[in-house]
Motif scaffolding. Structure first.
Motif, PDB file in Angstrom:
ATOM      1  N   ARG A   1       8.433  -6.418   2.210  1.00  0.00           N
ATOM      2  CA  ARG A   1       7.437  -5.746   2.151  1.00  0.00           C
ATOM      3  C   ARG A   1       7.801  -4.289   1.341  1.00  0.00           C
ATOM      4  O   ARG A   1       6.988  -3.855   0.550  1.00  0.00           O
ATOM      5  N   ALA A   2       8.946  -3.923   1.364  1.00  0.00           N
ATOM      6  CA  ALA A   2       9.116  -2.581   0.525  1.00  0.00           C
ATOM      7  C   ALA A   2       9.411  -3.069  -0.968  1.00  0.00           C
ATOM      8  O   ALA A   2       8.763  -2.270  -1.749  1.00  0.00           O
TER       9      ALA A   2
ATOM     10  N   SER B   1       4.118 -12.588   7.938  1.00  0.00           N
ATOM     11  CA  SER B   1       4.523 -12.154   6.457  1.00  0.00           C
ATOM     12  C   SER B   1       3.941 -12.916   5.331  1.00  0.00           C
ATOM     13  O   SER B   1       3.120 -12.288   4.269  1.00  0.00           O
TER      14      SER B   1
ATOM     15  N   ILE C   1      11.624  -9.826   6.000  1.00  0.00           N
ATOM     16  CA  ILE C   1      10.250  -9.243   5.879  1.00  0.00           C
ATOM     17  C   ILE C   1      10.106  -7.829   5.585  1.00  0.00           C
ATOM     18  O   ILE C   1       9.438  -7.213   4.773  1.00  0.00           O
ATOM     19  N   GLU C   2      10.955  -7.032   6.288  1.00  0.00           N
ATOM     20  CA  GLU C   2      10.892  -5.518   5.953  1.00  0.00           C
ATOM     21  C   GLU C   2      11.011  -5.319   4.607  1.00  0.00           C
ATOM     22  O   GLU C   2      10.536  -4.456   3.836  1.00  0.00           O
ATOM     23  N   LEU C   3      12.205  -5.859   4.091  1.00  0.00           N
ATOM     24  CA  LEU C   3      12.789  -5.759   2.875  1.00  0.00           C
ATOM     25  C   LEU C   3      11.874  -6.115   1.776  1.00  0.00           C
ATOM     26  O   LEU C   3      11.500  -5.497   0.854  1.00  0.00           O
TER      27      LEU C   3
ATOM     28  N   GLU D   1       0.302 -11.306   5.180  1.00  0.00           N
ATOM     29  CA  GLU D   1       0.081 -10.043   4.568  1.00  0.00           C
ATOM     30  C   GLU D   1       0.549  -9.972   3.286  1.00  0.00           C
ATOM     31  O   GLU D   1       0.765  -9.108   2.444  1.00  0.00           O
TER      32      GLU D   1
ATOM     33  N   ALA E   1       7.098 -14.319  12.752  1.00  0.00           N
ATOM     34  CA  ALA E   1       7.356 -13.566  11.394  1.00  0.00           C
ATOM     35  C   ALA E   1       6.916 -13.980  10.160  1.00  0.00           C
ATOM     36  O   ALA E   1       6.397 -13.398   9.417  1.00  0.00           O
TER      37      ALA E   1
ATOM     38  N   MET F   1      17.853  -4.338   8.697  1.00  0.00           N
ATOM     39  CA  MET F   1      16.231  -4.579   8.314  1.00  0.00           C
ATOM     40  C   MET F   1      16.378  -6.055   8.484  1.00  0.00           C
ATOM     41  O   MET F   1      17.001  -6.939   8.218  1.00  0.00           O
ATOM     42  N   THR F   2      14.906  -6.281   8.871  1.00  0.00           N
ATOM     43  CA  THR F   2      14.482  -7.916   8.633  1.00  0.00           C
ATOM     44  C   THR F   2      14.233  -8.273   7.149  1.00  0.00           C
ATOM     45  O   THR F   2      14.064  -7.135   6.389  1.00  0.00           O
TER      46      THR F   2
ATOM     47  N   GLN G   1      15.888 -13.770   6.389  1.00  0.00           N
ATOM     48  CA  GLN G   1      15.307 -13.022   7.492  1.00  0.00           C
ATOM     49  C   GLN G   1      16.031 -12.016   8.604  1.00  0.00           C
ATOM     50  O   GLN G   1      15.772 -11.118   8.854  1.00  0.00           O
TER      51      GLN G   1
ATOM     52  N   GLU H   1       3.075 -10.889   1.797  1.00  0.00           N
ATOM     53  CA  GLU H   1       4.525 -10.220   1.753  1.00  0.00           C
ATOM     54  C   GLU H   1       5.474 -11.542   0.954  1.00  0.00           C
ATOM     55  O   GLU H   1       6.547 -11.073   0.366  1.00  0.00           O
TER      56      GLU H   1
END
Length: 161
Positions: free
Chosen positions: A30-31, A56, A26-28, A59, A52, A23-24, A18, A61
């Motif tokens: 998500r992408a 995630s 979660i961002e990674l 969503e 977080a 970047m976090t 995380q 993720e």
């Protein structure tokens, strides 16, 4: 570099911390989900990232989260399960695209709800609201919640943060 690889090849499992520079996790993840939706995503995190983690999970993720510090045996088991789930998901998607959507099975286990709350009466109250169509589990600590998530197939998490 990672994102180019995800565009070019199928990946079964992606594991990310995380807390990373830039970047976090979660961002990674998500992408990564956008580029390779059948890959199972595992997030390594500490308890301090609870919001977080919940976001995630909600969503879609991540497949699982693993708390730090982790046991190598637990992490290995989680990754092995993720590989199996990714391959099963890919097989179902391939079959559906060839045959059309599969019919829904009318029977199976009752949907399960995990209620995380300090008040031990809340799960019973939620069970009374939902009736006998769902199974409701309660947890007053993160350890209890993680244990239930590992043992039961939880479809919904209700948390009093």
């Amino acid at each position: 570099m990672l994102f180019r690889s995800l565009k070019r090849q199928i990946v079964d499992v992606i594991v990310s911390d995380q807390r990373m520079p830039g970047m976090t996790g979660i961002e990674l993840l998500r992408a990564a989900r956008e580029l390779n939706p059948h890959a199972m995503r595992i997030l390594l995190t500490g308890y301090s990232d609870l919001n977080a983690i919940i976001g995630s999970i909600n969503e879609g993720e991540i497949f699982r989260f693993v708390n730090k510090p982790w046991s190598n045996e637990d992490l290995s088991t989680t990754v092995a399960r993720a590989v199996s789930a990714a391959r099963a998901s890919a097989a179902v998607a391939a079959k559906q695209s060839a045959d059309g959507p599969a019919p829904q099975a009318p029977s199976g286990p009752l949907p399960s709800v995990l209620v995380m709350d300090d008040d031990k009466r809340v799960p019973a109250q939620i069970q009374a609201i939902l009736g006998e169509d769902c199974r409701v589990f309660g947890a007053t600590t993160m350890d209890e919640a993680v244990s239930l998530l590992e043992r039961e197939q939880i479809g919904v998490v209700i948390s009093d943060t």
